[in-house]
Write a protein that holds these residues in place. Structure first.
Motif, mmCIF file in Angstrom:
data_model
loop_
_atom_site.group_PDB
_atom_site.id
_atom_site.type_symbol
_atom_site.label_atom_id
_atom_site.label_comp_id
_atom_site.label_asym_id
_atom_site.label_seq_id
_atom_site.Cartn_x
_atom_site.Cartn_y
_atom_site.Cartn_z
ATOM 1 N N VAL A 284 0.843 -1.203 0.000
ATOM 2 C CA VAL A 284 0.000 0.000 0.000
ATOM 3 C C VAL A 284 0.873 1.246 0.000
ATOM 4 O O VAL A 284 0.617 2.206 -0.750
ATOM 5 N N GLN A 285 1.911 1.259 0.818
ATOM 6 C CA GLN A 285 2.808 2.412 0.856
ATOM 7 C C GLN A 285 3.432 2.666 -0.507
ATOM 8 O O GLN A 285 3.492 3.810 -0.972
ATOM 9 N N ARG A 286 3.914 1.601 -1.163
ATOM 10 C CA ARG A 286 4.559 1.757 -2.478
ATOM 11 C C ARG A 286 3.559 2.273 -3.509
ATOM 12 O O ARG A 286 3.894 3.095 -4.365
ATOM 13 N N MET A 287 2.326 1.789 -3.430
ATOM 14 C CA MET A 287 1.301 2.235 -4.365
ATOM 15 C C MET A 287 0.999 3.711 -4.152
ATOM 16 O O MET A 287 0.869 4.490 -5.102
ATOM 17 N N GLN A 288 0.906 4.132 -2.903
ATOM 18 C CA GLN A 288 0.667 5.544 -2.606
ATOM 19 C C GLN A 288 1.824 6.407 -3.100
ATOM 20 O O GLN A 288 1.604 7.488 -3.657
ATOM 21 N N GLN A 289 3.044 5.920 -2.898
ATOM 22 C CA GLN A 289 4.208 6.671 -3.374
ATOM 23 C C GLN A 289 4.151 6.868 -4.882
ATOM 24 O O GLN A 289 4.491 7.939 -5.396
ATOM 25 N N LYS A 290 3.718 5.849 -5.600
ATOM 26 C CA LYS A 290 3.621 5.963 -7.061
ATOM 27 C C LYS A 290 2.577 7.010 -7.457
ATOM 28 O O LYS A 290 2.784 7.795 -8.385
ATOM 29 N N LEU A 291 1.469 7.032 -6.728
ATOM 30 C CA LEU A 291 0.381 7.957 -7.073
ATOM 31 C C LEU A 291 0.740 9.411 -6.792
ATOM 32 O O LEU A 291 0.261 10.312 -7.480
ATOM 33 N N VAL A 292 1.574 9.652 -5.788
ATOM 34 C CA VAL A 292 1.862 11.029 -5.383
ATOM 35 C C VAL A 292 3.319 11.411 -5.625
ATOM 36 O O VAL A 292 3.770 12.469 -5.169
ATOM 37 N N GLY A 293 4.048 10.575 -6.343
ATOM 38 C CA GLY A 293 5.494 10.778 -6.493
ATOM 39 C C GLY A 293 5.895 12.056 -7.185
ATOM 40 O O GLY A 293 7.009 12.541 -6.994
ATOM 41 N N ASP A 294 5.028 12.632 -8.010
ATOM 42 C CA ASP A 294 5.389 13.830 -8.773
ATOM 43 C C ASP A 294 4.987 15.131 -8.093
ATOM 44 O O ASP A 294 5.121 16.207 -8.686
ATOM 45 N N VAL A 295 4.492 15.065 -6.872
ATOM 46 C CA VAL A 295 4.042 16.277 -6.187
ATOM 47 C C VAL A 295 5.236 17.169 -5.856
ATOM 48 O O VAL A 295 6.252 16.712 -5.336
ATOM 49 N N ARG A 296 5.117 18.437 -6.169
ATOM 50 C CA ARG A 296 6.161 19.407 -5.873
ATOM 51 C C ARG A 296 5.527 20.627 -5.197
ATOM 52 O O ARG A 296 4.382 20.982 -5.479
ATOM 53 N N VAL A 297 6.277 21.287 -4.310
ATOM 54 C CA VAL A 297 5.802 22.466 -3.602
ATOM 55 C C VAL A 297 6.848 23.562 -3.733
ATOM 56 O O VAL A 297 8.044 23.313 -3.525
ATOM 57 N N THR A 298 6.420 24.778 -4.069
ATOM 58 C CA THR A 298 7.356 25.894 -4.225
ATOM 59 C C THR A 298 7.529 26.630 -2.898
ATOM 60 O O THR A 298 6.643 26.572 -2.024
ATOM 61 N N PRO A 299 8.641 27.339 -2.729
ATOM 62 C CA PRO A 299 8.830 28.148 -1.512
ATOM 63 C C PRO A 299 7.694 29.150 -1.297
ATOM 64 O O PRO A 299 7.306 29.403 -0.155
ATOM 65 N N ALA A 300 7.192 29.702 -2.383
ATOM 66 C CA ALA A 300 6.097 30.669 -2.249
ATOM 67 C C ALA A 300 4.860 30.015 -1.646
ATOM 68 O O ALA A 300 4.152 30.629 -0.821
ATOM 69 N N GLU A 301 4.574 28.775 -2.030
ATOM 70 C CA GLU A 301 3.417 28.073 -1.484
ATOM 71 C C GLU A 301 3.602 27.806 0.012
ATOM 72 O O GLU A 301 2.640 27.885 0.792
#
Length: 461
Positions: A142-159
């Motif tokens: 389950v953890q690996r599957m979740q990592q695959k689904l959210v792996g491309d999430v990025r957050v900027t300093p401004a956010e």
């Protein structure tokens, strides 16, 4: 703070354990029944009861009716597991073993002793370990599957700055005490005679099997030190190459005759002999017998004494901890990083050098808890969580940050992790709602009057 807040149960499913056997359920007049069906997977009333009993043991409190919350959480887990199967997500046997070992240590520590632990659950440690094994595999998957689904999430300093600016004063997160720790380990030398004795035993087992004297599975039950598979005659179940130690996989996939026994194989876990059960495409089912050479008390004492001498030299400024780690440490994960231990978030894959005390390996945490910043510890023995081998270690408390309310200047990385976690949580919630639409779900009419977290389980005409 570094976990998916709304998916804690999914991770906790790794640790789920059967606290009472069937006889206990009968005594309590619990009649088993199918309460949910998700896809082609049934959720039984006994499944829900087992998780509830384990939650009580671990002190978990439910914000609502556990008989509504638990089956929904199990159902969510099954959605992830189904997708993981479609996407060929695999976890290695080594990761499963390490997870089970960590949980066994946790349970024993909570109980106070191995004997009390077994008494509490009315089962032997071996029986409990086997029950944890598949739950651990599911939880890690389950953890690996979740990592695959959210792996491309990025957050900027401004956010991150905007998130912190918009927080009410009473909602600013509290950052628990965190530490940065450096470590040097030395693995005691195992005498050649001990290794040869292990190999002699394995050769003897091979001869006995090939001579028709005894079945491989019987020997595995009697002698294999992989207790989980030993209960099943050494059988590991079908696994892909990526789920195995590379040395083990190379031999396992080369086997052709189920009546033969492999040569002796050395892996990170010890020494094996392997027998083919069946091949299916890119997966293979094998039996194995694992033996681990034992470290003598003399070798362990001498290795720790050597490390104590090195610690004295560091204190006397003959060389630095960083230099010693790079030259002599056997810990391949830290020796090229000045000995700095790395904390990997299993949910997000994010790495940091900061640890909360409960995130450190238990043997390390007990030592660090009594140290001052800059201090180098005395040598101590510990179990390497990666391969289960006994090593000697010294640690240095590099930094300690006492608990405090977060500030953007001092805690940017922690605030960034909070924002990323919120973003990931939103993605996973959206995925669950979409997955519900394409998954067959049937809920027993007696279990439909719940206020579910995710609408859509009950499909209206």
């Amino acid at each position: 703070m570094r976990k998916f807040v709304n998916f804690r149960f999914v991770v906790a499913c790794i640790f789920a354990i059967v606290a009472n056997d069937v006889a206990t359920y009968a005594q309590d007049n619990v009649i088993d029944e199918v309460v949910w069906v998700v896809g082609d997977e049934a959720i039984l009333k006994s499944d829900v009861e087992e998780v509830r009993l384990d939650a009580l043991y671990r002190g978990r409190r439910f914000n609502g009716d556990p008989y509504c919350i638990i089956p929904e959480e199990i159902a969510v887990q099954k959605l992830f597991l189904h997708q993981a199967k479609l996407d060929s997500i695999e976890v290695s046997e080594g990761d499963v073993i390490r997870q089970v070992d960590q949980m066994m240590n946790w349970y024993i520590q909570e109980a106070g002793s191995k004997e009390k632990f077994e008494e509490n659950f009315n089962k032997t440690s071996t029986q409990i370990r086997e029950m944890l094994r598949e739950n651990a595999r599911d939880g890690l998957t389950v953890q690996r599957m979740q990592q695959k689904l959210v792996g491309d999430v990025r957050v900027t300093p401004a956010e991150v700055r905007r998130y912190f600016k918009d927080l009410p004063q009473d909602s600013i997160p509290y950052i628990p005490t965190q530490v940065e720790v450096q470590i040097i380990t030395l693995q005691p030398k195992i005498p050649v005679a001990e290794i040869e004795e292990v190999k002699r035993k394995l050769r003897d087992y091979t001869d006995r099997v090939m001579n028709g004297e005894i079945d491989f599975s019987t020997l595995a039950r009697l002698y294999s030190e992989d207790k989980g598979s030993a209960l099943k005659g050494g059988e590991t179940g079908f696994m892909g190459r990526g789920m195995m130690d590379p040395a083990y996989a190379n031999v396992a996939f080369s086997l052709q005759d189920p009546k033969k026994v492999s040569k002796i194989v050395e892996s990170e876990f010890g020494y094996h002999i392997i027998q083919l059960v069946e091949k299916r495409g890119d997966r293979v089912n094998t039996r194995h017998i694992l033996l681990r050479p034992k470290v003598s008390e003399k070798e362990l004492t001498e290795t720790c004494a050597r490390l104590d001498s090195i610690a004295d030299d560091i204190r006397n400024n003959k060389f630095t901890f960083d230099e010693a780690a790079a030259v002599i440490s056997h810990d391949k994960d830290t020796r090229n990083n000045h000995g700095i231990m790395v904390n990997i978030n299993m949910n997000t894959g994010v790495t940091t050098s900061k640890f909360e005390m409960q995130d450190l390996p238990q043997d390390v945490a007990k030592v660090v808890d009594k140290m001052n910043v800059g201090e180098v510890s005395k040598a101590f023995a510990m179990i390497n969580e990666k391969d289960g081998k006994e090593v000697c270690a010294i640690v240095k408390l590099k930094e300690k940050i006492n608990g405090h309310k977060a500030t953007i200047a001092e805690d940017y990385q922690d605030l960034k992790a909070i924002v990323m976690e919120k973003r990931r949580e939103e993605i996973l919630q959206k995925w669950i709602l979409n997955k519900q639409k394409s998954t067959y779900v049937r809920i027993n009419e007696n279990w439909q009057k719940c206020d579910f977290k995710y609408p859509g389980w009950i499909k209206r005409d």
